[in-house]
Design an enzyme around this catalytic site. Structure first.
Site, PDB file in Angstrom:
ATOM      1  N   CYS A 126       0.250  -1.271   0.240  1.00  0.00           N
ATOM      2  CA  CYS A 126      -0.338  -0.020   0.425  1.00  0.00           C
ATOM      3  C   CYS A 126       0.905   1.322   0.078  1.00  0.00           C
ATOM      4  O   CYS A 126       0.367   2.205  -0.297  1.00  0.00           O
ATOM      5  CB  CYS A 126      -0.789   0.071   1.621  1.00  0.00           C
ATOM      6  SG  CYS A 126      -2.203  -1.793   1.136  1.00  0.00           S
ATOM      7  N   HIS A 254      -3.021   7.123   2.245  1.00  0.00           N
ATOM      8  CA  HIS A 254      -3.414   5.314   1.837  1.00  0.00           C
ATOM      9  C   HIS A 254      -5.174   5.264   2.292  1.00  0.00           C
ATOM     10  O   HIS A 254      -5.390   5.401   3.990  1.00  0.00           O
ATOM     11  CB  HIS A 254      -2.531   4.072   1.973  1.00  0.00           C
ATOM     12  CG  HIS A 254      -3.155   3.317   1.982  1.00  0.00           C
ATOM     13  ND1 HIS A 254      -3.810   2.442   1.027  1.00  0.00           N
ATOM     14  CD2 HIS A 254      -3.589   2.156   2.831  1.00  0.00           C
ATOM     15  CE1 HIS A 254      -4.604   1.271   1.396  1.00  0.00           C
ATOM     16  NE2 HIS A 254      -3.804   0.574   2.331  1.00  0.00           N
ATOM     17  N   ASN A 288     -10.624   0.198  -0.315  1.00  0.00           N
ATOM     18  CA  ASN A 288      -8.934  -0.026   0.088  1.00  0.00           C
ATOM     19  C   ASN A 288      -8.166  -1.153  -1.224  1.00  0.00           C
ATOM     20  O   ASN A 288      -8.315  -1.868  -1.674  1.00  0.00           O
ATOM     21  CB  ASN A 288      -8.824  -0.854   1.271  1.00  0.00           C
ATOM     22  CG  ASN A 288      -7.033  -1.002   1.341  1.00  0.00           C
ATOM     23  OD1 ASN A 288      -6.704  -0.686   0.694  1.00  0.00           O
ATOM     24  ND2 ASN A 288      -6.952  -1.035   2.660  1.00  0.00           N
TER      25      ASN A 288
HETATM   26  O1  UT7 Z   1      -3.799  -1.108   4.270  1.00  0.00           O
HETATM   27  C1  UT7 Z   1      -2.834  -1.905   4.362  1.00  0.00           C
HETATM   28  C2  UT7 Z   1      -3.179  -1.655   5.803  1.00  0.00           C
HETATM   29  N1  UT7 Z   1      -4.478  -1.865   6.323  1.00  0.00           N
HETATM   30  C3  UT7 Z   1      -5.381  -1.360   7.571  1.00  0.00           C
HETATM   31  O2  UT7 Z   1      -4.110  -0.100   8.004  1.00  0.00           O
HETATM   32  C4  UT7 Z   1      -6.257  -2.113   8.700  1.00  0.00           C
HETATM   33  C5  UT7 Z   1      -5.753  -2.065   9.514  1.00  0.00           C
HETATM   34  N2  UT7 Z   1      -6.950  -2.417  10.102  1.00  0.00           N
HETATM   35  C6  UT7 Z   1      -8.417  -2.169   9.939  1.00  0.00           C
HETATM   36  O3  UT7 Z   1      -8.403  -0.835   8.940  1.00  0.00           O
HETATM   37  C7  UT7 Z   1      -9.233  -2.903  11.009  1.00  0.00           C
HETATM   38  O4  UT7 Z   1      -8.930  -3.384  12.026  1.00  0.00           O
HETATM   39  C8  UT7 Z   1     -10.220  -4.081  10.766  1.00  0.00           C
HETATM   40  C9  UT7 Z   1     -11.232  -2.998   9.758  1.00  0.00           C
HETATM   41  C10 UT7 Z   1      -9.333  -4.583  10.081  1.00  0.00           C
HETATM   42  C11 UT7 Z   1     -11.045  -4.361  11.962  1.00  0.00           C
HETATM   43  O5  UT7 Z   1     -11.303  -3.012  12.524  1.00  0.00           O
HETATM   44  P1  UT7 Z   1     -11.752  -3.634  14.221  1.00  0.00           P
HETATM   45  O6  UT7 Z   1     -12.706  -2.125  14.685  1.00  0.00           O
HETATM   46  O7  UT7 Z   1      -9.902  -4.000  14.336  1.00  0.00           O
HETATM   47  O8  UT7 Z   1     -12.694  -5.094  14.264  1.00  0.00           O
HETATM   48  P2  UT7 Z   1     -11.643  -5.916  15.133  1.00  0.00           P
HETATM   49  O9  UT7 Z   1     -10.722  -7.337  13.851  1.00  0.00           O
HETATM   50  O10 UT7 Z   1     -11.281  -6.205  16.354  1.00  0.00           O
HETATM   51  O11 UT7 Z   1     -13.322  -7.391  15.286  1.00  0.00           O
HETATM   52  C12 UT7 Z   1     -14.326  -6.542  16.161  1.00  0.00           C
HETATM   53  C13 UT7 Z   1     -15.296  -8.051  16.090  1.00  0.00           C
HETATM   54  C14 UT7 Z   1     -14.859  -9.193  16.089  1.00  0.00           C
HETATM   55  O12 UT7 Z   1     -16.068  -9.743  17.071  1.00  0.00           O
HETATM   56  P3  UT7 Z   1     -15.850 -10.316  18.735  1.00  0.00           P
HETATM   57  O13 UT7 Z   1     -14.288 -10.755  18.384  1.00  0.00           O
HETATM   58  O14 UT7 Z   1     -15.545  -9.405  19.104  1.00  0.00           O
HETATM   59  O15 UT7 Z   1     -17.033 -10.958  19.096  1.00  0.00           O
HETATM   60  C15 UT7 Z   1     -14.526  -9.476  14.685  1.00  0.00           C
HETATM   61  O16 UT7 Z   1     -15.554 -11.334  14.819  1.00  0.00           O
HETATM   62  O17 UT7 Z   1     -15.892  -7.749  14.596  1.00  0.00           O
HETATM   63  C16 UT7 Z   1     -15.856  -8.230  13.953  1.00  0.00           C
HETATM   64  N3  UT7 Z   1     -16.188  -8.301  13.237  1.00  0.00           N
HETATM   65  C17 UT7 Z   1     -16.954  -8.682  11.991  1.00  0.00           C
HETATM   66  N4  UT7 Z   1     -17.975  -7.995  12.082  1.00  0.00           N
HETATM   67  C18 UT7 Z   1     -19.231  -7.627  11.448  1.00  0.00           C
HETATM   68  C19 UT7 Z   1     -14.693  -8.260  12.046  1.00  0.00           C
HETATM   69  N5  UT7 Z   1     -14.815  -8.053  10.429  1.00  0.00           N
HETATM   70  C20 UT7 Z   1     -16.266  -8.507  10.754  1.00  0.00           C
HETATM   71  C21 UT7 Z   1     -17.224  -8.047   9.741  1.00  0.00           C
HETATM   72  N6  UT7 Z   1     -18.960  -7.662  10.135  1.00  0.00           N
HETATM   73  N7  UT7 Z   1     -16.849  -7.459   8.305  1.00  0.00           N
END
Ligand code: UT7
Length: 332
Positions: A126, A254, A288
């Site tokens: 990225c 990005h 993204n």
């Molecule tokens: O481009 C390359 C660089 N990449 C980045 O900069 C990405 C950086 N990270 C992020 O943008 C975020 O961490 C994500 C968008 C990937 C994830 O968001 P988050 O707020 O960090 O969510 P999380 O991974 O902590 O998950 C929270 C909850 C989990 O459930 P539990 O364990 O709390 O029950 C996940 O299983 O959300 C759940 N979850 C979803 N729920 C509904 C994960 N994906 C989804 C989804 N829909 N698509």
């Protein structure tokens, strides 16, 4: 045989580089959050609140990465007021080619009608577009190249685990491009010094895993890294360009996650960036797109009248590697 103390001759150098034109390309197919909710356990509200995406573009199987790259590249060449014959170097920043060889750049150049350019791919994920702009500008500054076409192009849909709801809702396809040329004078230099680096100790945070052959990321780890490490890199690029944060008209990071974009912009404002600094939010309708996200955002903002000639843009890319890079550029 001795050179008898004679130094090697160098070709004439330019005072620096500037951007001459922009272009972009996206597939026609719009995929909404509701579309994805039919496939994995997710919903529109979660995606909007946690990532900021409303819809993204996904290419069909007949649309190749090199097709999107060539479309974006030829638009950028035309926007620069040049023809293919004027371009001598093509750089494609990408991490999603279907195979390591042949590279994208030579094929893309051929599709555009650029004859026998220096052509290479660059993989800084990225951060790739900013790496490409920095490399291209330095090739011009050294005299090794005159007009460099830099393209960020990704077909992330080929490398997605469509059953993984934490990634398949984020990534998308597209291409964006810029043409660089020599600045006629030092006053007209339009690409500032590059700040770049990497954190290889965190390489496992974003990788292709088996057996899905899809992208896996430790979302929270990358989120924390991005929201703490990226603002200082962007500010360093401003400082190296001899500017202050208040000089920045448009911030184009990005497009990884709208919450990251907003968190980094907030830190820039704390450091003196203006409240009326425009901030790219192209992720909302483009998703993204890795190395394509910065030039796509710029081209869309230009089309919407949100970026105009002479605007000072601060770019910063970051992602797998973990690699990062940023610089200030002036919009043609
Ligand atoms: O481009 C390359 C660089 N990449 C980045 O900069 C990405 C950086 N990270 C992020 O943008 C975020 O961490 C994500 C968008 C990937 C994830 O968001 P988050 O707020 O960090 O969510 P999380 O991974 O902590 O998950 C929270 C909850 C989990 O459930 P539990 O364990 O709390 O029950 C996940 O299983 O959300 C759940 N979850 C979803 N729920 C509904 C994960 N994906 C989804 C989804 N829909 N698509």
């Amino acid at each position: 045989m001795s050179r008898a103390g004679n130094p090697l001759r160098l070709v004439d150098a330019a005072p620096g580089a500037r951007i001459l034109g922009w272009g972009s390309s996206q597939p026609d197919q719009v995929v909404t959050n509701d579309d994805l909710a039919q496939r994995v356990d997710t919903n529109d509200q979660w995606i909007r609140e946690r990532v900021g995406i409303v819809s993204r573009r996904i290419a069909d199987k007949n649309t190749l990465l090199v097709d999107m790259a060539a479309d974006a590249g030829s638009k950028a060449v035309a926007d620069a007021g040049l023809g293919p014959a004027d371009v001598d170097t093509v750089v494609v920043a990408t991490c999603t080619m279907p195979n390591p060889i042949p590279n994208a750049a030579a094929q893309v150049a051929h599709k555009i009608g650029i004859s026998a350019p220096g052509a290479f791919d660059l993989n800084a994920a990225c951060a790739g577009f900013c790496y490409g702009i920095g490399t291209g500008a330095d090739l011009i500054r050294s005299g090794s190249a005159r007009h460099v076409l830099v393209i960020g192009a990704e077909k992330l849909s080929d490398w997605m685990d469509w059953d993984d709801r934490s990634t398949c809702i984020i990534f998308a396809d597209g291409a964006g491009a810029a043409v660089l040329g020599p600045a006629p004078s030092a006053e007209e230099v339009g690409v500032g010094p590059l700040v770049w680096g990497s954190a290889g100790d965190m390489a496992e945070a974003i990788q292709i895993v088996q057996p899905s052959n899809g992208i896996h990321q430790e979302g929270q780890t990358v989120f924390r890294w991005a929201t703490t490490q990226i603002a200082p890199i962007a500010l360093r690029a401003v400082e190296l360009a001899g500017l202050t944060p208040a000089d920045i008209d448009v911030f184009v990071p990005h497009q990884a996650n709208l919450r990251i974009v907003e968190a980094v912009a907030k830190r820039l404002r704390k450091a003196g960036a203006r409240e009326d600094m425009r901030v790219a939010t192209d992720i909302v309708h483009s998703g993204n797109t890795s190395s394509a996200s910065i030039p796509l955002a710029i081209d869309h903002m230009r089309a919407a009248g949100q970026i105009s000639r002479g605007d000072v843009l601060l770019l910063v890319g970051f992602g797998a590697g973990l690699s990062y890079a940023g610089q200030v550029v002036v919009c043609p």
